[in-house]
Design an enzyme around this catalytic site. Structure first.
Site, PDB file in Angstrom:
ATOM      1  N   SER A   1       0.855  -1.180   0.000  1.00 41.13           N
ATOM      2  CA  SER A   1       0.000   0.000   0.000  1.00 41.13           C
ATOM      3  C   SER A   1       0.890   1.228   0.000  1.00 41.13           C
ATOM      4  CB  SER A   1      -0.942  -0.034   1.212  1.00 41.13           C
ATOM      5  OG  SER A   1      -1.814   1.082   1.203  1.00 41.13           O
TER       6      SER A   1
ATOM      7  N   HIS B   1      -3.329  -0.887  -3.044  1.00 40.66           N
ATOM      8  CA  HIS B   1      -4.470  -0.008  -2.859  1.00 40.66           C
ATOM      9  C   HIS B   1      -4.386   1.062  -3.936  1.00 40.66           C
ATOM     10  CE1 HIS B   1      -4.805  -1.112   1.695  1.00 40.66           C
ATOM     11  NE2 HIS B   1      -5.123  -2.101   0.891  1.00 40.66           N
TER      12      HIS B   1
ATOM     13  N   ASP C   1      -4.586  -4.507   6.239  1.00 38.87           N
ATOM     14  CA  ASP C   1      -4.933  -5.324   5.082  1.00 38.87           C
ATOM     15  C   ASP C   1      -3.825  -6.341   4.830  1.00 38.87           C
ATOM     16  OD1 ASP C   1      -6.274  -6.280   2.946  1.00 38.87           O
ATOM     17  OD2 ASP C   1      -5.871  -4.599   1.603  1.00 38.87           O
TER      18      ASP C   1
END
Length: 1003
Positions: free
Chosen positions: A33, A60, A152
């Site tokens: 990310s 992301h 995540d």
């Protein structure tokens, strides 16, 4: 759910990708990310082009911005980098990237794309892919977590670990944002923690071992169990941790042992057993490898709905508010299942409008899991499993985590408990044990289920995992929901004690498929029945007690003596026995553990419903052979029972010292109770802060918005990082271009479609009066230093026709320049302007003039023709001769005309033969068939007779061409004619009939 080994039957050996590919490859799922671009670049810089792995990168990404990752990563790897498309099969040595606005999964070795729901709130694309990868590829799955914020990827790591795959994370100190790596590492299920550049070598090494070696086939078990490496490994774990895996399924043991062998770089089980004997740390690591806490809130939603609809209402119906409802969650792992059941009871009480005393005993074998569960803090990713309504009611957000509310937390008591060794809880209304039995062999399953049956009240509920069954205990339970494994006990107070006596000490590991296993089971059942009959007929009530005075096992019917006190559940023998007996028992146990000798006490008064009676107490120390742990067997019998040892009447004065020790121990217990009271006071102090809850509730909507903004910020950070990398590349290119333009001596001006100056080089200022401030002005506003009247017209002509123009132009200071005007083409091959270049060709021009002067000084008629036969250069003699012969000669033999055409005369013309000979000779030279030729020919005029010698020679130049010279040999011919006349005596020499025909054909 429990912290136990992974399910050997639950994970596929490989995805169908492996079925299609004769040599399956491991698939590496990489999650990144914020700050992940740098980590990805460092990772792929270290990946060789022939690693034989496939890589899927999930980030992301903003759904509204184009991703530049394909271009950015392609510069850091020799492998092919592509954006994933729906249905594409994963191939080795290829990198697949998640497209913006999509979620990525994998089915049967092929990638699947789904559109990201813009209104779905928090997005966890890394978890989604890694969980799908674990389900599809099983042991061939590898998960890597790199830099990023939030959590995540955490659930994906657990899923891959559960499926038998390999997990790794970036070393948090090397990450720009360490949230995701730390969250994954905190699970305890990450195999490798290294900087990004060090991860590929380890992954490739492990993948080659996994692919080169199938699941290890256990060696044939020798009769001497001590020589079996598998038995040695199990014994090593038992000696270090006290946990016995003897009765766990063989495939489960082998799977986890193989993983640790790969991690330790060992191929032989004998060598690994020797390593465990030398290293307690490795034994602990293997123990942790066995205990994989794969769980989540409301796992198997349909099963929890059945529990909420069928069991919870029945348990609360007709129950007094003061009557405690007791629940046992066995194998609770990190507590999600226990809290889920607590939430179900809380919701049921809200629906009924009544409050009940619900106590949930959540136990697990792993101390670390219990500590995690006791904190009640979970990552933001639980929002995928818990509805927004439940999150708002039963959780409080604290930074990047959700914390279980105090009301739910007070309902649950966590404790370390080994179901194979420790005694069960009693008077339980609901037992939940999901996905624990599937790891045990049948004898141990029978024992555990019998313990649950013993623990349950009449009509109590048993909640198992979807893959678990009751076995031969099925007739003793009523099935409420067969699909969701919800059962109700039918027992009426009796239970088969023999089931609780299944040995759990080390025994030869049963091999699947051993002959006689069914017969052994039948013999074991018969032995169970015999033991039960003997215990009932001859054994008085007896208690097996450990050094902490906790009851480990109950033999016989001790219900008349054992009483469960109110308050927290306890197994302390001093609290379960009547006070008069407990006082004596404490003293006796202290003496037995201290001296190690067996002795008895008699005439101990006991008050019951019928009055006061007396009992005798016998204490026998017991030492476990394998572990050396000390226990005591306390036998309670009526006063008239025969005693095998000399009696010792209970005398308070004689045993005062022992009683003092007992009181001291009780004081310690009171101290512990006091500590618990202090904790309750601290809890009460926390409740004083409840006045802030309304304010916190009003901020929940804002917090939800902040979560979405945080997710958007992560996406924008990734986009900005990509753009920043691209801008850096463009800056480097621009710097290179600027340096090139500054260093070159070629003047260049870039004009747009309106002839406005966009950029120019410093050298252009020598030809156009231009300064840096003129950028943005039309070139028509500027004066020039060149003699080029049609300059602006040529610029317009190139823009309109898209055809370049070249001119040799003289500068006012005397220099010559080559001016080129070309169309400006975009990447779409469209003309959006004009490029003008000025090249100083003064030296070339002067060289041409010098050459021309040399040629002009020669008396011969000289011309240079190119490879197509066109005349490109002539000297002064050639031009003068053409002028003397009139306009037709200049038109046919001037600069720019085709000399081959001048020699190609029509048939019947005078001098045809000589002209064709010249044409053929020049053609052969241009073709490379000959290097030169010479021919003599007459060329008479009206006033005189002339003869010429034509000499043609090939130019030694890559462009080819011919130099043609015509030499006047008239004087020589006249002399030859006179000599010929003198010899023959005639007055004139013979002349060719067509002597005058070449006058117009060639100079």
């Amino acid at each position: 759910m429990p912290s136990q080994p992974d399910d050997p039957a639950g994970a596929p050996e490989a995805g169908s990708a492996g079925a299609a590919d004769p040599q399956p490859c491991c698939i590496v799922g990489i999650g990144a990310s914020a700050g992940g671009l740098e980590a990805l670049q460092r990772f792929f810089d270290a990946v060789p082009g022939d690693s034989d792995l496939a890589y899927v990168v999930v980030q992301h990404l903003s759904p509204v911005h184009k991703s530049l990752m394909v271009d950015l990563l392609s510069k850091h790897t020799d492998m092919e980098v592509v954006q994933a498309t729906d249905g594409v099969r994963v191939e080795r040595n290829t990198v697949y990237l998640l497209p913006p606005g999509k979620h990525l999964t994998i089915e049967n070795g092929a990638l699947r794309l789904t559109t990201k729901d813009a209104g779905s709130g928090m997005s966890l694309p890394i978890d989604i892919f890694l969980m799908a990868l674990a389900n599809d590829q099983g042991p061939l799955a590898m998960g890597v977590i790199l830099s990023g914020t939030g959590s995540d990827g955490t659930r994906g790591v657990l899923a891959i670990k559960s499926a038998g795959g390999f997990t790794a994370a970036q070393e948090p100190e090397t990450a720009q944002f360490d949230g995701m790596p730390r969250s994954a590492i905190a699970t305890g299920q990450v195999d490798l923690v290294l900087p990004p550049q060090d991860l590929p070598a380890k992954l490739i090494e492990l993948a080659r071992k996994v692919l080169a070696k199938a699941r290890p086939t256990p060696p044939a078990r020798p009769r001497d169990g001590a020589a079996d490496p598998l038995a040695q490994i199990v014994a090593a774990i038992r000696s270090v941790t006290g946990v016995d895996f003897t009765h766990y399924k063989l495939a489960t043991l082998l799977r986890r042992i193989e993983r640790r062998m790969h991690a330790a770089g060992i191929d032989s089980m004998d060598e690994y057993a020797a390593l465990l004997r030398r290293s307690s740390a490795e034994a602990v690591s293997l123990y942790k490898e066995m205990l994989i806490g794969v769980t989540r809130f409301f796992r198997d939603e349909a099963a929890f709905k059945a529990l909420a609809d069928k069991a919870v209402p029945a348990l609360l119906a007709n129950r007094s508010p003061t009557d405690m409802l007791r629940v046992w969650v066995c194998g609770c792992a990190t507590g999600e299942e226990a809290y889920s059941i607590a939430i179900l009871f809380a919701e049921a009480q809200e629906r009924l409008g009544r409050s009940f005393d619900v106590k949930i005993f959540a136990t697990d074998i792993d101390q670390d899991s219990i500590e995690t569960a006791s904190l009640g803090e979970y990552p933001r990713s639980i929002a995928e499993d818990v509805s927004q309504d439940r999150l708002a009611r039963f959780f409080t957000q604290r930074g990047e985590t959700y914390v279980v509310s105090r009301d739910i937390r007070r309902m649950v008591v966590f404790a370390v408990h080994n179901i194979m060794r420790d005694p069960p809880f009693t008077k339980i209304d609901l037992v939940s044990c999901r996905n624990l039995l599937i790891y045990m062999d049948q004898p141990l399953q029978r024992k555990v289920l019998s313990l649950f049956q013993y623990a349950l009240r009449q009509s109590g509920f048993l909640f198992l995992g979807t893959s678990e069954t009751l076995g031969d205990l099925q007739p003793e339970f009523h099935t409420l929901d067969g699909r969701n494994k919800l059962f109700q006990s039918l027992r009426t107070g009796s239970y088969r004690l023999s089931r609780l006596l299944v040995p759990t000490v080390a025994a030869p590991l049963a091999r699947h498929g051993d002959e006689g296993s069914n017969a052994a089971m039948e013999e074991g059942a018969a032995i169970d029945e015999a033991i039960a009959a003997l215990l009932k007929a001859y054994v008085p009530p007896a208690l097996l007690v450990n050094e902490q005075f906790n009851i480990m096992h109950v033999f016989g019917d001790a219900s008349s003596l054992l009483k469960v006190p109110a308050g927290d559940a306890t197994l302390s023998v001093l609290k379960l026995l009547p006070s008069s007996v407990a006082m004596v028992t404490g003293t006796a146990l202290n003496r037995a553990f201290r001296s190690g000798e067996e002795f008895t006490l008699s005439s101990i008064p006991v008050k019951d419903r019928e009055g006061v009676s007396t009992i005798s107490l016998r204490v026998k120390p017991v030492v476990a052979r394998k572990t050396g742990r000390r226990f005591a067997l306390v036998v309670l019998d009526s006063a008239n029972a025969p005693l095998l040892l000399p009696e010792s009447d209970f005398d308070l004065n004689a045993d005062a010292a022992e009683r003092i020790r007992g009181l001291e121990q009780e004081l310690v217990s009171r101290g512990e109770n006091l500590q618990a009271t202090i904790e309750e006071l601290e809890t009460a102090n926390e409740e004083l802060q409840a006045t802030n809850e309304e304010l916190l509730a009003s901020n929940e909507e804002l917090q939800s918005t902040n979560e979405e903004l945080q997710s958007v910020n992560e996406e924008l950070y990734s986009v900005n990082t990509e753009y920043q990398a691209k801008v850096e590349e463009l800056t480097e290119i621009t710097n290179d271009l600027d340096n090139l333009l500054r260093s070159t001596e070629i003047g260049t001006i870039f004009l747009d479609s309106d002839f406005v100056i966009r950029r120019f080089t410093p050298a252009a200022a020598g030809f156009i009066n231009i300064i840096p401030r003129d950028v943005g002005r039309s070139i028509s506003h500027l004066s020039t230093n060149i003699d080029y009247p049609s300059f602006l017209d040529d610029i317009r002509g190139v823009f309109d026709s898209h055809l370049p123009i070249e001119r040799h132009v003289r500068v006012r200071d005397g220099r010559w320049i080559l001016t080129r005007i070309l169309p400006y083409l975009t990447d779409k091959n469209q003309v959006s302007g004009v490029v003008v270049t000025f090249v100083d060709v003064t030296a070339t021009k002067e060289a041409e003039q010098t050459l021309q002067s040399v040629l002009d000084s020669l008396p011969e008629h000289i011309a240079v023709i190119d490879r197509d036969g066109r005349i490109v250069t002539v000297n002064a003699a050639w031009r003068s001769f053409g002028t003397l012969n009139g306009a037709p000669a200049l038109e046919r033999c001037g600069v720019g005309t085709n000399y081959l055409g001048a020699c190609d005369v029509t048939e019947g013309v005078e001098g045809e033969e000589i002209a064709r000979a010249a044409h053929d000779g020049l053609t052969r030279i241009l073709r490379g068939e000959m290097s030169s030729f010479t021919i003599e020919y007459p060329c008479h005029s009206a006033t005189e007779h002339r003869w010429f010698l034509m000499h043609a020679v090939r130019l030694n130049d890559p462009q080819g061409g011919v130099v043609v010279s015509h030499i006047d040999i008239t004087n020589r011919k006249l002399m030859e004619n006179r000599l010929a006349t003198a010899r023959t005596g005639s007055g004139a020499a013979a002349e060719p009939a067509d002597a005058a025909s070449l006058v117009e054909e060639a100079p």
